[in-house]
Design an enzyme around this catalytic site. Structure first.
Site, mmCIF file in Angstrom:
data_model
loop_
_atom_site.group_PDB
_atom_site.id
_atom_site.type_symbol
_atom_site.label_atom_id
_atom_site.label_comp_id
_atom_site.label_asym_id
_atom_site.label_seq_id
_atom_site.Cartn_x
_atom_site.Cartn_y
_atom_site.Cartn_z
ATOM 1 N N CYS A 65 0.882 -1.172 0.000
ATOM 2 C CA CYS A 65 0.000 0.000 0.000
ATOM 3 C C CYS A 65 0.918 1.221 0.000
ATOM 4 O O CYS A 65 2.091 1.115 -0.358
ATOM 5 C CB CYS A 65 -1.002 -0.042 1.160
ATOM 6 S SG CYS A 65 -0.314 0.042 2.819
HETATM 7 C C1 RB5 Z 1 -4.073 5.148 0.818
HETATM 8 O O1 RB5 Z 1 -4.092 6.444 0.403
HETATM 9 C C2 RB5 Z 1 -3.052 4.890 1.906
HETATM 10 O O2 RB5 Z 1 -3.531 5.374 3.100
HETATM 11 C C3 RB5 Z 1 -2.780 3.404 1.973
HETATM 12 O O3 RB5 Z 1 -2.274 2.964 0.748
HETATM 13 C C4 RB5 Z 1 -1.773 2.939 3.000
HETATM 14 O O4 RB5 Z 1 -0.614 3.683 2.945
HETATM 15 C C5 RB5 Z 1 -2.234 2.797 4.362
HETATM 16 O O5 RB5 Z 1 -1.480 2.417 5.259
#
Ligand code: RB5
Length: 152
Positions: A66
């Site tokens: 993420c």
């Molecule tokens: C999404 O914008 C972001 O919050 C997610 O990808 C991640 O980094 C969350 O921990």
């Protein structure tokens, strides 16, 4: 090795790179999405899909990406038997497996570049749990916590 991989919008571009990299090393990739870049998607959906694939034995290990790696890791650790951690360096990615039997590597596309991510993946996939008595004892304590606190 059979590997489940998933990413939200924050890790979408890096997921493609890591799939190519790991497949090139001979690993079989199970892509748990996202299948298209959708800025409104949610990391728990992909963390859940990867965690279930590992939990069920469909995949031996998982990779989650993420923006930071953090949200995906937090969500994946809600699943019994999943030991997920953000490792942005080779030492942690290797030792997390050897000592802690980490089975899901979490990466943050907004934090590290593709080169460092690939080296972390290489380290994660290139080793196994040592099974040393002290590490097994610690792992069993973690498992006992899961048994005590996780609802079925
Ligand atoms: C999404 O914008 C972001 O919050 C997610 O990808 C991640 O980094 C969350 O921990």
């Amino acid at each position: 090795m059979k590997l489940a991989i998933g990413a939200d919008h924050g890790g979408f571009a890096l997921k493609k790179i890591i799939i190519g990299f790991a497949a090139g090393m001979g690993h079989e990739m199970i892509d748990c999405g996202a299948y298209r870049l959708e800025p409104g998607d949610d990391y728990p959906d992909f963390a859940g899909a990867v965690a279930r694939a590992v939990q069920s034995g469909q995949a031996e290990r998982g990779i989650l990406i993420c923006g930071s790696g953090v949200g995906a890791g937090v969500a994946a650790n809600k699943f019994e038997g999943i030991r997920a951690a953000v490792c942005h360096d080779v030492f942690s990615a290797r030792q997390g497996v050897e000592d802690d039997d980490m089975n899901v590597l979490c990466l943050g596309e907004r934090i590290i570049g593709a080169g460092a991510a690939m080296e972390a993946v290489r380290a994660f996939l290139g080793t196994g749990f040592s099974g040393a008595e002290r590490h097994l004892r610690r792992l069993n304590k973690v498992r006992a916590m899961e048994k005590e606190f996780f609802k079925q």
